[in-house]
Design a protein around this motif. Structure first.
Motif, PDB file in Angstrom:
ATOM      1  N   PHE A 221       0.834  -1.204   0.000  1.00 16.34           N
ATOM      2  CA  PHE A 221       0.000   0.000   0.000  1.00 16.34           C
ATOM      3  C   PHE A 221       0.868   1.253   0.000  1.00 16.34           C
ATOM      4  O   PHE A 221       0.564   2.234  -0.678  1.00 16.34           O
ATOM      5  N   GLY A 222       1.956   1.226   0.761  1.00 17.76           N
ATOM      6  CA  GLY A 222       2.849   2.377   0.808  1.00 17.76           C
ATOM      7  C   GLY A 222       3.462   2.695  -0.544  1.00 17.76           C
ATOM      8  O   GLY A 222       3.587   3.865  -0.926  1.00 17.76           O
ATOM      9  N   VAL A 223       3.835   1.647  -1.290  1.00 16.09           N
ATOM     10  CA  VAL A 223       4.391   1.854  -2.629  1.00 16.09           C
ATOM     11  C   VAL A 223       3.347   2.497  -3.548  1.00 16.09           C
ATOM     12  O   VAL A 223       3.639   3.445  -4.297  1.00 16.09           O
ATOM     13  N   LEU A 224       2.119   1.983  -3.491  1.00 12.43           N
ATOM     14  CA  LEU A 224       1.050   2.546  -4.314  1.00 12.43           C
ATOM     15  C   LEU A 224       0.738   3.985  -3.912  1.00 12.43           C
ATOM     16  O   LEU A 224       0.478   4.841  -4.763  1.00 12.43           O
ATOM     17  N   LEU A 225       0.759   4.243  -2.607  1.00  9.48           N
ATOM     18  CA  LEU A 225       0.524   5.600  -2.116  1.00  9.48           C
ATOM     19  C   LEU A 225       1.614   6.548  -2.624  1.00  9.48           C
ATOM     20  O   LEU A 225       1.329   7.679  -3.037  1.00  9.48           O
ATOM     21  N   GLY A 226       2.845   6.071  -2.615  1.00  8.81           N
ATOM     22  CA  GLY A 226       3.940   6.881  -3.120  1.00  8.81           C
ATOM     23  C   GLY A 226       3.779   7.197  -4.595  1.00  8.81           C
ATOM     24  O   GLY A 226       3.993   8.336  -5.020  1.00  8.81           O
ATOM     25  N   ALA A 227       3.384   6.213  -5.378  1.00  9.79           N
ATOM     26  CA  ALA A 227       3.197   6.431  -6.812  1.00  9.79           C
ATOM     27  C   ALA A 227       2.065   7.421  -7.073  1.00  9.79           C
ATOM     28  O   ALA A 227       2.180   8.319  -7.917  1.00  9.79           O
ATOM     29  N   ALA A 228       0.971   7.281  -6.329  1.00 13.74           N
ATOM     30  CA  ALA A 228      -0.157   8.199  -6.507  1.00 13.74           C
ATOM     31  C   ALA A 228       0.224   9.619  -6.117  1.00 13.74           C
ATOM     32  O   ALA A 228      -0.180  10.594  -6.773  1.00 13.74           O
ATOM     33  N   VAL A 230       3.091  11.024  -6.385  1.00 12.72           N
ATOM     34  CA  VAL A 230       3.941  11.622  -7.425  1.00 12.72           C
ATOM     35  C   VAL A 230       3.080  12.261  -8.514  1.00 12.72           C
ATOM     36  O   VAL A 230       3.410  13.343  -9.022  1.00 12.72           O
ATOM     37  N   LEU A 231       1.987  11.620  -8.869  1.00 13.16           N
ATOM     38  CA  LEU A 231       1.111  12.165  -9.907  1.00 13.16           C
ATOM     39  C   LEU A 231       0.542  13.523  -9.495  1.00 13.16           C
ATOM     40  O   LEU A 231       0.609  14.495 -10.259  1.00 13.16           O
ATOM     41  N   THR A 232      -0.009  13.588  -8.283  1.00 15.34           N
ATOM     42  CA  THR A 232      -0.595  14.860  -7.845  1.00 15.34           C
ATOM     43  C   THR A 232       0.492  15.900  -7.568  1.00 15.34           C
ATOM     44  O   THR A 232       0.292  17.089  -7.819  1.00 15.34           O
ATOM     45  N   ALA A 233       1.630  15.458  -7.044  1.00 14.69           N
ATOM     46  CA  ALA A 233       2.716  16.395  -6.776  1.00 14.69           C
ATOM     47  C   ALA A 233       3.229  17.018  -8.072  1.00 14.69           C
ATOM     48  O   ALA A 233       3.511  18.224  -8.127  1.00 14.69           O
ATOM     49  N   THR A 234       3.345  16.213  -9.116  1.00 16.08           N
ATOM     50  CA  THR A 234       3.799  16.725 -10.405  1.00 16.08           C
ATOM     51  C   THR A 234       2.794  17.709 -10.987  1.00 16.08           C
ATOM     52  O   THR A 234       3.161  18.762 -11.514  1.00 16.08           O
ATOM     53  N   MET A 269       2.883  19.814  -2.481  1.00 18.70           N
ATOM     54  CA  MET A 269       2.267  19.244  -1.287  1.00 18.70           C
ATOM     55  C   MET A 269       0.797  19.615  -1.170  1.00 18.70           C
ATOM     56  O   MET A 269      -0.025  18.820  -0.697  1.00 18.70           O
ATOM     57  N   LEU A 270       0.447  20.825  -1.594  1.00 21.97           N
ATOM     58  CA  LEU A 270      -0.930  21.290  -1.438  1.00 21.97           C
ATOM     59  C   LEU A 270      -1.903  20.410  -2.206  1.00 21.97           C
ATOM     60  O   LEU A 270      -2.949  20.015  -1.686  1.00 21.97           O
ATOM     61  N   LEU A 271      -1.566  20.092  -3.434  1.00 21.58           N
ATOM     62  CA  LEU A 271      -2.462  19.270  -4.245  1.00 21.58           C
ATOM     63  C   LEU A 271      -2.438  17.806  -3.818  1.00 21.58           C
ATOM     64  O   LEU A 271      -3.390  17.062  -4.059  1.00 21.58           O
ATOM     65  N   THR A 272      -1.362  17.398  -3.172  1.00 17.49           N
ATOM     66  CA  THR A 272      -1.220  16.005  -2.756  1.00 17.49           C
ATOM     67  C   THR A 272      -1.932  15.715  -1.439  1.00 17.49           C
ATOM     68  O   THR A 272      -2.341  14.573  -1.187  1.00 17.49           O
ATOM     69  N   ALA A 273      -2.094  16.719  -0.594  1.00 17.44           N
ATOM     70  CA  ALA A 273      -2.672  16.509   0.737  1.00 17.44           C
ATOM     71  C   ALA A 273      -4.048  15.841   0.706  1.00 17.44           C
ATOM     72  O   ALA A 273      -4.273  14.866   1.445  1.00 17.44           O
ATOM     73  N   PRO A 274      -5.013  16.312  -0.118  1.00 19.89           N
ATOM     74  CA  PRO A 274      -6.318  15.627  -0.129  1.00 19.89           C
ATOM     75  C   PRO A 274      -6.224  14.172  -0.546  1.00 19.89           C
ATOM     76  O   PRO A 274      -6.896  13.305   0.032  1.00 19.89           O
ATOM     77  N   LEU A 275      -5.381  13.872  -1.532  1.00 25.93           N
ATOM     78  CA  LEU A 275      -5.239  12.497  -2.006  1.00 25.93           C
ATOM     79  C   LEU A 275      -4.689  11.586  -0.916  1.00 25.93           C
ATOM     80  O   LEU A 275      -5.249  10.515  -0.642  1.00 25.93           O
ATOM     81  N   VAL A 276      -3.600  11.997  -0.277  1.00 26.02           N
ATOM     82  CA  VAL A 276      -2.988  11.164   0.760  1.00 26.02           C
ATOM     83  C   VAL A 276      -3.957  10.973   1.926  1.00 26.02           C
ATOM     84  O   VAL A 276      -4.100   9.867   2.462  1.00 26.02           O
ATOM     85  N   HIS A 277      -4.634  12.029   2.322  1.00 29.76           N
ATOM     86  CA  HIS A 277      -5.598  11.919   3.425  1.00 29.76           C
ATOM     87  C   HIS A 277      -6.689  10.910   3.097  1.00 29.76           C
ATOM     88  O   HIS A 277      -7.013  10.034   3.919  1.00 29.76           O
TER      89      HIS A 277
END
Length: 289
Positions: A221-228, A230-234, A269-277
């Protein structure tokens, strides 16, 4: 001076310039100092992180407001800063419903504040920009507060921050060493597909280890979370690059030597926060109960 002499001096100047345009030792030192501040606030008392996050977002709002002035746009900064604190505290203490209500109140307050200064096309433009700023920084940062409010909130936020660092570091190293094919040359010429691959590799590794160590979750799950992430961070990074290009700016500020402005560090980080949460909330529902 001869043409040969001019050419030699130009080649020396290029050779002495860092390929990625950063003063690397200073950038590393500033980055480690920022990580130490974040880690300290999470380890000793996680509520201290609210102060750190509010200060960072406040500076980012100030940078954005000053950048908009270049286009004759003047957003009301005072209600934005007050609303920023309200959004963060509301999200941390009362959850997602309070986050939404605080966002609406802040956006409405920004519009009313600007209209009281006068109406017309300029007021409409300033109010729209102020609403955008509210959604872009305070509202997105509110999702970090939702993570922090969980019983294992310090671990969630730590993983979120480490994923952001891994994305930037992996992309930077791979881009410098092997970057050949531009990712979005019209928006951010220095970003490359090779750099994106480096971000996926490092963020996946950090996500797998971090999820297991910090949250006792599945490394897969952590690997998948990391990959996801990257998409929003980019996307977040490219969005800010597009904004800076329109404003004719290289960086949003100079407060962080080797990095630019605070918003230049928070953009991904701003765009990634909702996804990670949301992904953590789905994968680890027991901790959120």
């Amino acid at each position: 001076m001869s043409e040969l002499g001019i050419r030699v001096q130009a080649e020396r100047a290029v050779a002495g310039t860092p390929r990625a345009g950063r003063d690397l030792p200073i950038a590393i030192g500033v980055g480690l100092a920022l990580l130490a501040v974040v880690a300290g606030s999470l380890v000793f008392r996680k509520e201290g992180f609210i102060l750190v996050a509010a200060a960072a977002c406040g500076v980012a709002l100030w940078e954005l407001a000053h950048a908009f002035v270049r286009r004759g746009i003047h957003i009301p900064l005072l209600p934005l800063l007050v609303g920023l604190v309200g959004i963060m505290v509301s999200a941390y203490t009362s959850g997602p419903e309070a986050l939404l209500v605080a966002f609406m109140l802040t956006a409405g307050g920004v519009v009313v504040w600007r209209v009281l200064d006068g109406t017309g096309p300029a007021a409409l433009r300033d109010a729209a920009a102020g609403t955008f700023a509210t959604a872009y920084i305070p509202f997105m940062a509110g999702f970090v507060m939702l993570m922090l409010a969980q019983p294992d909130g310090a671990g969630r936020v730590a993983l979120f921050v480490l994923l952001a660092v891994a994305n930037d570091t992996g992309g930077y190293v791979a881009g410098v060493l092997a970057g050949r094919h531009p990712l979005a040359p019209s928006v951010s010429p220095k970003k490359s597909w090779e750099g994106l691959g480096g971000s996926f590799l490092l963020a996946g590794a950090v996500g797998g280890v971090g999820a297991a160590v910090l949250l006792d979750a599945s490394p897969v799950f952590g690997v998948l979370l990391g990959a996801a992430s990257v998409l929003t961070a980019t996307l977040g990074d490219l969005a800010e690059s597009l904004l800076k290009r329109d404003l004719e700016l290289k960086d949003m500020g100079r407060i962080l030597p080797g990095h630019g402005g605070v918003l230049d560090r928070l953009d991904s980080m701003l765009l990634t926060a909702p996804l990670v949460h949301l992904l953590l909330l789905v994968a680890l529902p027991a901790a959120a109960a």
